[in-house]
Every structure is written in structure tokens, then in C-alpha cells.
Design a protein around this motif. Structure first.
Motif, PDB file in Angstrom:
ATOM      1  N   ILE A  66      32.837  47.197  37.035  1.00 28.06           N
ATOM      2  CA  ILE A  66      32.713  46.254  36.156  1.00 28.06           C
ATOM      3  C   ILE A  66      33.810  45.229  36.201  1.00 28.06           C
ATOM      4  CG2 ILE A  66      32.576  45.463  33.547  1.00 28.06           C
ATOM      5  CD1 ILE A  66      31.533  48.494  33.135  1.00 28.06           C
ATOM      6  N   MET A  70      40.127  40.113  41.329  1.00 27.04           N
ATOM      7  CA  MET A  70      40.637  40.813  42.253  1.00 27.04           C
ATOM      8  C   MET A  70      40.526  42.168  42.289  1.00 27.04           C
ATOM      9  SD  MET A  70      42.266  39.639  45.169  1.00 27.04           S
ATOM     10  CE  MET A  70      42.856  37.764  45.008  1.00 27.04           C
ATOM     11  N   ALA A  71      40.721  42.587  41.355  1.00 30.26           N
ATOM     12  CA  ALA A  71      40.654  44.333  41.092  1.00 30.26           C
ATOM     13  C   ALA A  71      39.545  44.730  41.514  1.00 30.26           C
ATOM     14  CB  ALA A  71      41.152  44.615  39.718  1.00 30.26           C
ATOM     15  N   GLY A  72      38.513  44.313  40.812  1.00 33.69           N
ATOM     16  CA  GLY A  72      36.820  44.542  41.082  1.00 33.69           C
ATOM     17  C   GLY A  72      36.540  44.493  42.404  1.00 33.69           C
ATOM     18  N   GLU A  88      29.370  41.102  37.638  1.00 35.74           N
ATOM     19  CA  GLU A  88      30.283  40.227  37.216  1.00 35.74           C
ATOM     20  C   GLU A  88      29.659  39.227  36.136  1.00 35.74           C
ATOM     21  OE1 GLU A  88      33.478  38.964  37.414  1.00 35.74           O
ATOM     22  OE2 GLU A  88      32.884  37.254  36.188  1.00 35.74           O
ATOM     23  N   TYR A  90      30.362  36.158  35.377  1.00 33.34           N
ATOM     24  CA  TYR A  90      30.314  34.680  35.823  1.00 33.34           C
ATOM     25  C   TYR A  90      29.374  34.342  37.072  1.00 33.34           C
ATOM     26  CZ  TYR A  90      33.934  34.103  32.345  1.00 33.34           C
ATOM     27  OH  TYR A  90      34.548  34.099  31.083  1.00 33.34           O
ATOM     28  N   GLN A  96      40.324  35.323  37.698  1.00 30.26           N
ATOM     29  CA  GLN A  96      41.291  34.100  37.928  1.00 30.26           C
ATOM     30  C   GLN A  96      41.833  33.819  39.436  1.00 30.26           C
ATOM     31  OE1 GLN A  96      43.953  36.659  35.310  1.00 30.26           O
ATOM     32  NE2 GLN A  96      43.087  35.817  33.473  1.00 30.26           N
ATOM     33  N   ALA A 112      47.855  31.365  42.521  1.00 29.90           N
ATOM     34  CA  ALA A 112      48.071  30.265  43.854  1.00 29.90           C
ATOM     35  C   ALA A 112      48.816  31.573  44.895  1.00 29.90           C
ATOM     36  CB  ALA A 112      48.858  29.612  43.631  1.00 29.90           C
ATOM     37  N   THR A 276      26.064  38.755  35.400  1.00 27.37           N
ATOM     38  CA  THR A 276      25.489  40.125  34.643  1.00 27.37           C
ATOM     39  C   THR A 276      26.553  40.488  33.672  1.00 27.37           C
ATOM     40  OG1 THR A 276      26.540  41.258  36.602  1.00 27.37           O
ATOM     41  CG2 THR A 276      24.040  40.900  36.476  1.00 27.37           C
ATOM     42  N   PHE A 277      26.331  40.377  32.369  1.00 28.62           N
ATOM     43  CA  PHE A 277      27.561  40.711  31.306  1.00 28.62           C
ATOM     44  C   PHE A 277      27.420  42.246  30.800  1.00 28.62           C
ATOM     45  CE2 PHE A 277      29.465  40.762  27.048  1.00 28.62           C
ATOM     46  CZ  PHE A 277      30.472  40.117  27.303  1.00 28.62           C
ATOM     47  N   PRO A 312      39.864  43.160  30.986  1.00 30.06           N
ATOM     48  CA  PRO A 312      41.142  43.358  30.493  1.00 30.06           C
ATOM     49  C   PRO A 312      40.923  44.497  29.307  1.00 30.06           C
ATOM     50  CG  PRO A 312      40.485  40.986  30.338  1.00 30.06           C
ATOM     51  CD  PRO A 312      39.261  41.873  30.867  1.00 30.06           C
ATOM     52  N   VAL A 315      38.723  43.916  26.392  1.00 31.52           N
ATOM     53  CA  VAL A 315      37.353  44.185  26.448  1.00 31.52           C
ATOM     54  C   VAL A 315      36.765  45.486  26.645  1.00 31.52           C
ATOM     55  CG1 VAL A 315      35.418  43.463  27.842  1.00 31.52           C
ATOM     56  CG2 VAL A 315      37.395  41.792  27.339  1.00 31.52           C
ATOM     57  N   TYR A 339      45.875  30.073  28.871  1.00 35.12           N
ATOM     58  CA  TYR A 339      46.590  29.222  29.916  1.00 35.12           C
ATOM     59  C   TYR A 339      45.595  28.148  30.226  1.00 35.12           C
ATOM     60  CZ  TYR A 339      49.939  30.206  33.685  1.00 35.12           C
ATOM     61  OH  TYR A 339      51.289  30.019  34.437  1.00 35.12           O
ATOM     62  N   TYR A 392      50.506  24.303  35.863  1.00 35.00           N
ATOM     63  CA  TYR A 392      50.495  25.417  34.997  1.00 35.00           C
ATOM     64  C   TYR A 392      51.135  25.354  33.501  1.00 35.00           C
ATOM     65  CZ  TYR A 392      48.949  27.702  39.371  1.00 35.00           C
ATOM     66  OH  TYR A 392      48.279  28.198  40.435  1.00 35.00           O
ATOM     67  N   ALA A 443      44.383  35.078  29.194  1.00 38.35           N
ATOM     68  CA  ALA A 443      44.645  35.051  30.707  1.00 38.35           C
ATOM     69  C   ALA A 443      45.592  36.119  31.198  1.00 38.35           C
ATOM     70  CB  ALA A 443      45.627  33.881  30.813  1.00 38.35           C
TER      71      ALA A 443
HETATM   72  C1  LIG Z   1      46.616  30.661  35.546  1.00 43.09           C
HETATM   73  C2  LIG Z   1      46.983  32.012  36.063  1.00 43.09           C
HETATM   74  C3  LIG Z   1      47.747  32.041  37.262  1.00 43.09           C
HETATM   75  C4  LIG Z   1      48.080  33.233  37.941  1.00 43.09           C
HETATM   76  N1  LIG Z   1      48.883  32.928  39.141  1.00 43.09           N
HETATM   77  C5  LIG Z   1      49.096  34.306  39.790  1.00 43.09           C
HETATM   78  C6  LIG Z   1      49.617  34.262  41.292  1.00 43.09           C
HETATM   79  O1  LIG Z   1      50.069  32.846  41.618  1.00 43.09           O
HETATM   80  N2  LIG Z   1      49.805  35.242  41.833  1.00 43.09           N
HETATM   81  C7  LIG Z   1      49.470  36.526  41.540  1.00 43.09           C
HETATM   82  O2  LIG Z   1      49.787  37.599  41.851  1.00 43.09           O
HETATM   83  N3  LIG Z   1      48.729  36.469  40.184  1.00 43.09           N
HETATM   84  C8  LIG Z   1      48.607  35.292  39.336  1.00 43.09           C
HETATM   85  N4  LIG Z   1      47.920  35.573  38.448  1.00 43.09           N
HETATM   86  C9  LIG Z   1      47.691  36.865  37.858  1.00 43.09           C
HETATM   87  C10 LIG Z   1      46.024  37.079  38.087  1.00 43.09           C
HETATM   88  O3  LIG Z   1      45.616  37.597  36.983  1.00 43.09           O
HETATM   89  C11 LIG Z   1      45.787  38.271  39.151  1.00 43.09           C
HETATM   90  O4  LIG Z   1      46.473  37.721  40.392  1.00 43.09           O
HETATM   91  C12 LIG Z   1      44.422  38.714  39.679  1.00 43.09           C
HETATM   92  O5  LIG Z   1      43.674  37.527  40.129  1.00 43.09           O
HETATM   93  C13 LIG Z   1      43.876  39.363  38.189  1.00 43.09           C
HETATM   94  O6  LIG Z   1      42.682  40.329  38.986  1.00 43.09           O
HETATM   95  P1  LIG Z   1      41.886  40.963  37.889  1.00 43.09           P
HETATM   96  O7  LIG Z   1      40.584  41.259  38.652  1.00 43.09           O
HETATM   97  O8  LIG Z   1      42.715  42.085  37.542  1.00 43.09           O
HETATM   98  O9  LIG Z   1      41.561  40.215  36.508  1.00 43.09           O
HETATM   99  P2  LIG Z   1      40.434  39.000  36.305  1.00 43.09           P
HETATM  100  O10 LIG Z   1      40.599  38.081  37.528  1.00 43.09           O
HETATM  101  O11 LIG Z   1      40.547  38.601  35.182  1.00 43.09           O
HETATM  102  O12 LIG Z   1      39.050  39.673  36.442  1.00 43.09           O
HETATM  103  C14 LIG Z   1      38.402  40.502  35.725  1.00 43.09           C
HETATM  104  C15 LIG Z   1      36.899  39.958  35.889  1.00 43.09           C
HETATM  105  O13 LIG Z   1      36.193  40.877  34.929  1.00 43.09           O
HETATM  106  C16 LIG Z   1      34.980  39.920  34.686  1.00 43.09           C
HETATM  107  N5  LIG Z   1      34.703  40.609  33.129  1.00 43.09           N
HETATM  108  C17 LIG Z   1      35.253  40.895  31.931  1.00 43.09           C
HETATM  109  N6  LIG Z   1      34.437  41.346  31.036  1.00 43.09           N
HETATM  110  C18 LIG Z   1      33.335  41.475  31.725  1.00 43.09           C
HETATM  111  C19 LIG Z   1      32.047  41.984  31.072  1.00 43.09           C
HETATM  112  N7  LIG Z   1      31.968  42.369  29.953  1.00 43.09           N
HETATM  113  N8  LIG Z   1      30.947  42.102  32.087  1.00 43.09           N
HETATM  114  C20 LIG Z   1      31.074  41.743  33.398  1.00 43.09           C
HETATM  115  N9  LIG Z   1      32.092  41.080  33.879  1.00 43.09           N
HETATM  116  C21 LIG Z   1      33.272  41.224  32.800  1.00 43.09           C
HETATM  117  C22 LIG Z   1      35.687  38.911  34.292  1.00 43.09           C
HETATM  118  O14 LIG Z   1      34.982  37.648  34.349  1.00 43.09           O
HETATM  119  C23 LIG Z   1      36.548  38.618  35.469  1.00 43.09           C
HETATM  120  O15 LIG Z   1      36.081  38.097  36.808  1.00 43.09           O
HETATM  121  C24 LIG Z   1      47.660  34.452  37.697  1.00 43.09           C
HETATM  122  C25 LIG Z   1      46.749  34.591  36.430  1.00 43.09           C
HETATM  123  C26 LIG Z   1      46.394  33.318  35.851  1.00 43.09           C
HETATM  124  C27 LIG Z   1      45.524  33.287  34.437  1.00 43.09           C
END
Ligand SMILES: Cc1cc2nc3c(=O)[nH]c(=O)nc-3n(C[C@H](O)[C@H](O)[C@H](O)COP(=O)(O)OP(=O)(O)OC[C@H]3O[C@@H](n4cnc5c(N)ncnc54)[C@H](O)[C@@H]3O)c2cc1C
Length: 501
Positions: A66, A70-72, A88, A90, A96, A112, A276-277, A312, A315, A339, A392, A443
Motif C-alpha cells: 500500500i 520511495m518505501a513502496g 497508490e 495518486y 514525496q 532532493a 487506487t485508494f 504514514p 493513515v 510543508y 522549502y 509531510a
Molecule cells: C518537502 C520534503 C522534502 C524532503 N526532502 C528530502 C530529501 O532531500 N532527502 C531525503 O532523503 N528525504 C527527504 N524527504 C523525506 C521523504 O519523506 C522521504 O525521502 C521519502 O520520499 C518518503 O517515502 P515514503 O514512501 O516513506 O513516504 P511517501 O512518499 O509519503 O509515500 C507514501 C505513499 O503512500 C500513498 N498512500 C497513502 N495513503 C494511501 C492510501 N490510503 N491508499 C493508497 N495510497 C496511499 C501516498 O499517496 C504516497 O505516495 C522530504 C520530505 C518532504 C515532505
């Protein structure tokens, strides 16, 4: 060029609600629609307005992932030779780490750069054919009293460099306690455990307040919290960025997200479903069922043996009603900052600043990244690409930030930032072509005191068939935390898969 004003610092109000620099004058730049988070379905879920769930399942896969951030994507990459479905919400993958392009210059709407390029990260980059540019510690520049100071060391006897020297000396014994500069979970030893419980500000007494304002900006930009809101453990960990290199792709971290997505696609089509939500996850012994809607509003159910949740914690707590109250209490403990990211696109390059340019209070933003830096470093920069400045502006948890972003007055928010940047960058306003504003509602998890202890408790929830893999589950928000979280979840799936499969 970046201005070095003799007057010393920003004197404008910068207060949300103050008249923007362009007020009363005709706007000369295009103001793009919002990008980033769309709150519609999340708020519907928060209000309990959940569509009727399907009665039967249409599909069965081994693993459901889900979230396509980056983690997914990392989870899917490590499971690419297996049977998985990624959902996903969106239209685009990356979370992010999504980006856009201006005149052939790719830039980020969020993440970045990375702080690591060895070990599992180096292997991943090599496998994807990506070569990040290494930027030394002069990548950072600091604005103080009308001047920019590059890096953290300088012959200049300014209090800024003296304060950096003192802070780095204070950090070094703590960094030694972190194996390879990382914070493994659970954190090891009483010293690190103690730092997890203290605010970072308790270790910054006696420093020049303007220096602390810059350190506040680093903490806010990385974790949406000031030095008094973050734990000392998170603060000391983040300060490694002062002395270590950064690794940057052309286009920022979205380049990595795109490369992961295309490798996953190559190894099997249509396994990542966008638009797909996920509304509901029901756990049972030996598996789970996942209910999701598609863009047309239709509901679907998929059965799986394991479910990896990279949404997160907030959620996660909402979409899994089966979790007991104790588990929900841990998931709901976390605080989130919000953010605003503003990308200022210009047809001409008018900056000669560093990669990441930091300002402190009273500026409302924390830092500004020059997106063309990696293109220049690799020699692929062309003049016609112009320039993109990524600004930022983090908001602390429980501040008005989330409301300001939700209200969404783009004109005003862009105007306030332009007013401030015009004081730092000569001819800024006259060179603007397009402004792209991005909002991130929840964020980042704020690495508040006690967070690492809580994360350890959270790992105990990570039991069959549920695997929690949002970046926040592995430490401070970062691409590394996201990749680690995804990789560990995939390994857990495969370990169990091998045993029973
Ligand atoms: C403004 C900003 C700048 C950043 N800059 C850096 C940086 O320079 N370097 C760095 O290492 N990290 C940075 N980060 C941290 C960043 O969060 C991580 O690098 C990483 O991209 C997070 O990945 P993630 O998959 O854990 O979370 P997310 O990117 O939040 O992915 C979670 C995904 O789950 C989806 N989702 C959530 N709920 C549902 C649902 N119910 N159904 C379906 N899909 C769902 C979301 O749409 C999203 O695509 C930054 C973060 C922000 C907000």
C-alpha cells in the motif's frame, strides 16, 4: 547572483497574511495549480465516509503493497520477481519523491538529495544505472547578517564558523555511538536512549541565538520541528549533514523513484496500480484482504498472504480497523509537520550560490536548493535550461501551517516567498517565468523526544501478515529510511515465503 546586502538580513514581514510583494501589480509569472497532496479522499476517510466494501474478492496475490512512494517502490523492487500488487492513491508514483520538469531541467516537488551512496544504496544505484553527484560540505551556504558563508569551516573568524566548530566537536562523541552514522532500531545503549528522551535545545545553551536560528532551519527542513521540538538524538544525527557529502541525481530523488518504477515495470507489467485508494485492510491468520477504490469510484477487493503498508502511521491506524487499541495508540502518537515547497522557474540562471542555501528567522522558509547543480557538475547543463530554485517552507506540528495549506491561497503564499527572495537574490522577481507550489499535509513525522523508543514498540506490531514500512518507521524522515523500510519488509515477506512456499 546572490545578493550580500550590507543592511544585514531580511527586514520584510514575511508573515502569512501580509501583502505579497506583487500585490497591486500585475503578476508576470505563471502560477501553476497545486501539486503534492490532494486531501479529498483522506478527509472523507477521516470523517468516516467510507464507501460500502465489496462482498467478495476478485483477485489473489502473494503480497499487497500500500503506497507507491520511495518505501513502496523499494518494497516492490525487492519483490520484483514475486507476485505482488502495489496500490497508490495518486496518478503518479513517487510519493514525496515526485518531480516535474522545466525546459529539460528536472526538479523535485519534495525530496532532493540523499546522504548515503555506499552499502545497499550504492548497490541499488549501480543496479539501476544511476550515478549520483557527490557534493562536498561546501554544498551548504549560510545567510547571516547580510552575508553568505559557505561550508562550516573558514578562515573568517566570524562567530558562525566558531559556533560550527563548537557544535561539530560536541557532535563527534555522539556520532561515534552510531554505527556507520546510522541509527539502528532499537537504539543501542543508555547514552543514545537518554538523548532520545531529551530535547536537542538542551544541548545548545550558550550558542549565539542567530546561529541557533540556522540550526532550527536545518531541523525544520529535515524533520518539521525546531531544536526544542526534536530530540537530541535526532538533532545530533541530522548534524552529520554539516560535514558529510550529499548525493544528488539530476532531478533530485524523483530520478531514483522513476528508475525504481521502470525497473519494476520491466520485470512485470501492471503490478503497480495508480489512482487506487485503500480504504480498508482486514487482517486474519495467514493473510489479509485489502479494499480499494479506483478512479471511477468502483470498489475492489484483493486477498493476499502479506500486506506491506507504506502509508504514514496515522493513515495506517485508520485503514486497519482490526488493530487493537494499544496498537492504535502507538500509531496515533506521532506528530506531523506540514510543508510548502515552492519551485521558482527562471529562463536565466541568476544565482551563483551553493547547492543548499540556508536562512534563519525572520525568514519564513528554511532553505533554497539550486536544482541545476547536479547538471552543472556532470557537464550536462545547457544555458537554455534556465534555473529552478526549490524553496522549502516547513511548518511545525500543531502550527497553523496545515490550515494555511488547506486554505490554499497560492497567490498570497507565492507572493510572500517572492518578497523574501527578492531581498536575497538580485532581479529575482523580474526573472520569474513559472511558480509551482506543492503542499504536503502530513509531510513528516516530527522526531520528538521519545520517538525512537516508540518506534521500537511499533516494530512489535510488525507481525504476520502485517508489515509496516513507511519511512517514519525506520528513523528520521529520509530516502534511506524509506529504502531500508521497504527492503526489510520485502525480506520478511520472502523469508516467510521461502519457509512456507
Ligand atoms: C518537502 C520534503 C522534502 C524532503 N526532502 C528530502 C530529501 O532531500 N532527502 C531525503 O532523503 N528525504 C527527504 N524527504 C523525506 C521523504 O519523506 C522521504 O525521502 C521519502 O520520499 C518518503 O517515502 P515514503 O514512501 O516513506 O513516504 P511517501 O512518499 O509519503 O509515500 C507514501 C505513499 O503512500 C500513498 N498512500 C497513502 N495513503 C494511501 C492510501 N490510503 N491508499 C493508497 N495510497 C496511499 C501516498 O499517496 C504516497 O505516495 C522530504 C520530505 C518532504 C515532505
Amino acid at each position: 547572483m546572490l545578493m550580500a546586502s550590507a543592511a544585514g538580513g531580511y527586514t520584510g514581514s514575511g508573515i502569512p497574511g501580509a501583502p505579497p510583494a506583487s500585490a497591486g501589480t500585475q503578476r508576470k509569472y505563471r502560477l501553476a495549480p497545486w501539486t503534492g497532496d490532494d486531501y479529498t479522499l483522506g478527509h472523507r476517510m477521516r470523517a468516516g465516509d467510507i464507501p460500502p466494501l465489496p462482498r467478495s474478492s476478485e483477485r489473489r496475490v502473494d503480497f499487497v503493497i500500500i503506497g507507491g512512494g520511495m518505501a513502496g517502490l523499494a518494497s516492490a523492487y525487492f519483490l520484483r520477481d514475486h507476485d505482488f500488487l502495489l496500490l497508490e492513491q495518486y496518478a503518479e508514483l513517487g510519493g514525496q519523491s515526485r518531480g516535474k520538469s522545466y525546459r529539460g531541467l528536472d526538479y523535485s516537488l519534495g525530496a532532493a538529495y540523499m546522504g548515503s551512496s555506499d552499502g545497499i544504496y550504492g548497490e541499488l544505484f549501480a543496479d539501476l544505472g544511476l550515478k549520483p553527484v557527490e557534493l562536498p560540505d561546501t554544498k551548504n551556504s549560510w545567510y547571516r547578517e547580510g552575508r553568505w558563508f559557505p561550508g562550516v569551516r573558514g578562515a573568517d573568524q566570524d562567530i558562525l564558523y566558531k559556533s560550527f566548530a563548537r557544535l561539530i566537536a560536541q557532535c563527534k562523541p555522539v556520532w561515534k555511538l552510531m554505527p556507520n552514522g546510522e541509527l539502528e532500531l532499537p537504539v543501542q545503549g543508555p547514552d543514545l536512549e537518554r538523548l532520545d528522551m531529551q530535547p536537542f535545545s538542551a544541548h545548545l545553551e550558550g550558542y549565539d541565538p542567530k546561529f541557533v536560528a540556522l540550526v532550527d532551519s536545518i531541523c525544520k527542513s529535515s524533520c518539521c520541528g525546531t531544536t526544542s521540538e526534536l530530540s537530541a538524538l535526532a538533532g545530533f544525527y541530522l548534524m552529520q549533514d554539516l560535514v558529510s557529502p550529499s548525493y544528488v541525481f539530476e532531478g533530485g530523488n524523483p530520478a531514483l523513484a522513476r528508475a525504481l518504477a521502470s525497473r519494476i515495470e520491466e520485470s512485470g507489467r501492471r503490478r503497480c496500480l495508480t489512482g487506487t485508494f485503500v480504504w480498508n485492510v482486514s487482517l486474519r491468520s495467514g493473510g489479509a484482504s485489502v479494499d480499494y477504490s479506483t478512479a471511477d469510484g468502483a470498489m475492489h477487493r484483493v486477498e493476499c498472504r502479506k500486506v506491506i503498508v507504506t502509508a504514514p502511521p496515522l493513515v495506517t491506524g485508520r485503514i486497519i480497523p482490526d488493530l487493537d487499541d494499544k496498537a492504535k495508540a502507538v500509531l496515533l502518537w506521532f506528530k506531523y509537520g506540514s510543508y510548502l515547497v515552492a519551485n521558482f522557474c527562471m529562463p536565466k540562471k541568476i544565482f551563483d550560490g551553493a547547492y543548499d542555501n540556508w536562512v534563519g528567522s525572520p525568514f519564513t522558509f528554511a532553505d533554497a536548493v539550486v536544482a541545476e547543480t547536479p547538471y552543472i557538475a556532470t557537464g550536462s547543463y545547457k544555458k537554455m535550461m534556465g534555473s529552478v530554485l526549490t524553496v522549502y517552507q516547513p511548518y511545525s506540528a500543531r502550527s497553523t501551517g496545515r490550515e494555511i495549506l488547506y486554505e490554499g491561497n497560492r497567490e498570497e503564499l507565492a507572493g510572500e516567498l517572492i518578497e523574501q527572495l527578492s531581498r536575497l537574490v538580485e532581479q529575482f522577481q523580474n526573472n520569474l517565468d513559472e511558480v509551482v507550489l506543492t503542499r504536503w499535509g502530513h509531510a513528516m513525522v516530527v522526531a520528538q523526544p521519545g520517538m525512537f523508543a516508540k518506534l521500537t514498540r511499533l516494530l512489535a506490531l510488525d507481525t504476520d501478515p502485517l508489515l509496516l514500512a513507511h519511512n517514519s518507521m525506520r528513523g528520521v524522515p529520509s530516502a534511506e529510511s524509506a529504502i531500508q523500510a521497504g527492503r526489510l519488509a520485502a525480506q520478511r515477506c520472502l523469508g516467510i515465503h521461502r519457509k512456507t512456499g
